[in-house]
Design an enzyme around this catalytic site. Structure first.
Site, short mmCIF file in Angstrom:
data_model
loop_
_atom_site.label_atom_id
_atom_site.label_comp_id
_atom_site.label_asym_id
_atom_site.label_seq_id
_atom_site.Cartn_x
_atom_site.Cartn_y
_atom_site.Cartn_z
N CYS A 1 19.42 123.04 106.44
CA CYS A 1 20.61 123.87 106.61
C CYS A 1 21.07 124.47 105.28
O CYS A 1 21.41 123.76 104.33
CB CYS A 1 21.73 123.02 107.22
SG CYS A 1 23.37 123.77 107.14
N GLY A 2 21.10 125.80 105.21
CA GLY A 2 21.53 126.48 103.99
C GLY A 2 22.97 126.21 103.63
O GLY A 2 23.30 126.04 102.44
N HIS A 3 23.87 126.17 104.62
CA HIS A 3 25.28 125.91 104.35
C HIS A 3 25.49 124.48 103.85
O HIS A 3 26.36 124.22 103.02
CB HIS A 3 26.12 126.14 105.62
CG HIS A 3 26.03 127.54 106.14
ND1 HIS A 3 26.26 128.65 105.36
CD2 HIS A 3 25.70 128.02 107.38
CE1 HIS A 3 26.10 129.74 106.09
NE2 HIS A 3 25.75 129.39 107.31
N CYS A 4 24.66 123.55 104.35
CA CYS A 4 24.73 122.16 103.88
C CYS A 4 24.32 122.07 102.41
O CYS A 4 24.93 121.34 101.62
CB CYS A 4 23.82 121.26 104.72
SG CYS A 4 24.18 121.29 106.49
#
Length: 525
Positions: A71-74
């Site tokens: 996950c990029g946002h993570c």
């Protein structure tokens, strides 16, 4: 036989307490099993189905991030999350941060209804069944402060004048609750609000000498600020008590300056202030003649506090997206624009006279009184708008084309920056090419960030609408798969699809700009 049985029993007893470490001897204490340790990474507890219960027993307040390795946002949140853990550890705070690899811990993601990443949940006092959804800041200090307010008192108890004055002097905005009885339920309401109002510092007191010092005779919440009026009072209703919603609105309204300069730091507060009407003054702050207008603009603001938010936009700063949204160019400054954030209707002064306190006040009253008509943005119509298979629409030719009773018109309303719009662009071009020889079918597109329509607002991108031939200005919204085959079925059936067709992909919110994008994106499972 009895002798043999006795011998066996004797040997068993000796074996159970022998010197080879098989068990403790008489009077020796039994060894305790080793205590289970919860693994950590960068000060963050690493949780699993096996140790979550232990973590909840050991830590009264626990913030758990459910993440996915891909996950990029993570990944973007990870360094801030680690910094927040370090801040809390340095303070020896009771609150702890933890994380769960969601895909690897399917049982936990199902138990806590995790459907997107990252998802953060707050657990208090070991309560596993009703965690609080975390909707706070995504930067380190904000995360830490959110937890501090829940782990400890969210307001400082004030006992004397020196303590109260020190609190007021230490911050730009300080809120103090003056309550004659700290066991009153109004105090609980006040403290609950203080948990989430992270940009303000809170105190409370029941000391009569502090009531007297600040001229109070009844329960009151006072906002102290180092700007504008300096102080604003919110008396507690003696019959109805303290309403959290009313107090929240009061604090948001009075914690903002009468005139707020728009920038990346202030924009989230501007859009969350709950004031629907905004008056914007566009100026070039490098010009002295423009700066001189600020005094009159500020002079007009006090009577409209709580009703109209006064905002200054510097056209010389990085505010090009705001100019585009209002259809302005930098050279048109100084000028005013008024917008209602609920309807997104925009208003401009009818005449370009001098900008004074009097003219600003008159413009506000005229808009609020319904005396000024809103204006709609429109690009200029390109001379070759109908030469390609996909026709180009703007505000000026939309009505003529969309509601042509002899045509079936299928329109894509898009934003140039929208990922979903870009993903479906090839299919839309292919659709237009397929039907280019059908005289009664038009495939078109309209940039809804640069063109506004009186017929209806566009709230998401892409929005697809079908305008069938015939009278009545009928409009059918397309809500299905964005591919050539399904588009074709929809057109061939006159704007209908079988019920089993899958639902459309999510649309990007409108407008998605740095100016008002305040929610944190998540990635779906």
């Amino acid at each position: 036989m009895d002798g043999q049985l006795l011998l066996v029993l004797l040997l068993l007893l000796l074996g159970a307490s022998g010197p080879e470490g098989q068990g403790p001897g008489p009077g020796e204490p039994e060894e305790e099993p080793p205590k289970e340790e919860i693994p950590e990474e960068d000060g963050i507890l690493v949780l699993s189905r096996r140790n979550l219960g232990l973590a909840l027993r050991e830590h009264r307040t626990l913030l758990v991030q459910f993440y996915a390795p891909w996950c990029g946002h993570c990944k973007a949140l990870a360094p801030e999350y680690s910094k927040a853990a370090a801040l809390l550890a340095a303070e020896s705070a009771k609150a702890r941060l933890a994380k769960v690899d969601g895909p690897a811990e399917a049982e936990l993601t199902e138990e806590f209804a995790v459907t997107t990443y990252p998802t953060l949940k707050f657990f208090r006092d070991g309560n596993r069944t009703h965690p609080e959804e975390y909707t706070g800041p995504r930067e380190a200090e904000g995360i830490a402060e959110w937890l501090r307010r829940r782990a400890g008192p969210s307001a400082t108890r004030l006992e004397d004048e020196d303590g109260a004055q020190a609190l007021i002097d230490g911050r730009d905005v300080v809120v103090i609750g003056f309550f004659q009885d700290l066991q009153d339920e109004d105090v609980a309401t006040f403290l609950a609000l203080a948990q989430d109002a992270l940009d303000m510092t809170f105190g409370l007191t029941d000391q009569p000498k502090l009531f007297q010092k600040f001229g109070l005779t009844k329960d009151t919440v006072v906002l102290f600020k180092k700007f504008d009026e300096g102080r604003a009072d919110f008396p507690v209703d003696e019959e109805l008590g303290l309403d959290q919603g009313d107090l929240s609105h009061f604090l948001l309204t009075h914690s903002m300056r009468l005139v707020t300069e728009f920038n990346s730091q202030t924009s989230p507060k501007i859009f969350s202030a709950g004031i629907l009407n905004h008056l914007l003054l566009f100026v070039n702050q490098t010009l002295a003649s423009h700066r001189e207008l600020l005094a009159g603009f500020g002079e007009a603001a006090p009577p409209f506090r709580g009703q109209v938010l006064f905002v200054v936009v510097d056209v010389g700063a990085d505010n090009g997206h705001v100019l585009r949204y209002f259809g302005l160019k930098a050279e048109e400054a100084p000028t005013l624009r008024f917008i209602n954030m609920e309807t997104t209707k925009k208003y401009a002064p009818a005449h370009g006279g001098p900008l004074t306190a009097t003219s600003v006040t008159a413009f506000c009253h005229a808009v609020l009184g319904g005396e000024v008509k809103p204006y709609l943005l429109s690009q200029e119509l390109p001379p070759d708008w109908d030469q390609r298979p996909v026709k180009t629409l703007v505000g000026k030719n939309f009505e003529q084309v969309a509601f042509d009773e002899t045509k079936n018109v299928f329109i894509k309303f898009y934003a140039p920056w929208c990922t979903h719009c870009k993903e479906m662009a090839a299919a839309w071009e292919a659709l237009a090419d397929k039907y280019k020889d059908h005289e009664d079918i038009i495939i078109a597109e309209l940039d809804a960030t640069a063109n506004e329509l009186e017929a209806f607002p566009v709230h998401g991108f892409p929005t697809l609408k079908f305008f069938p031939a015939g009278p009545g200005r009928k409009v059918i919204e397309y809500k299905s798969t964005r591919d050539l085959e399904t588009f074709s079925k929809f057109l061939d059936s006159g704007g209908e699809l079988p019920a089993e067709e899958p639902a459309e992909e999510p649309a990007a919110p409108f407008p998605e700009t740095p100016a008002n994008s305040t929610t944190e994106p998540k990635e779906e499972l």
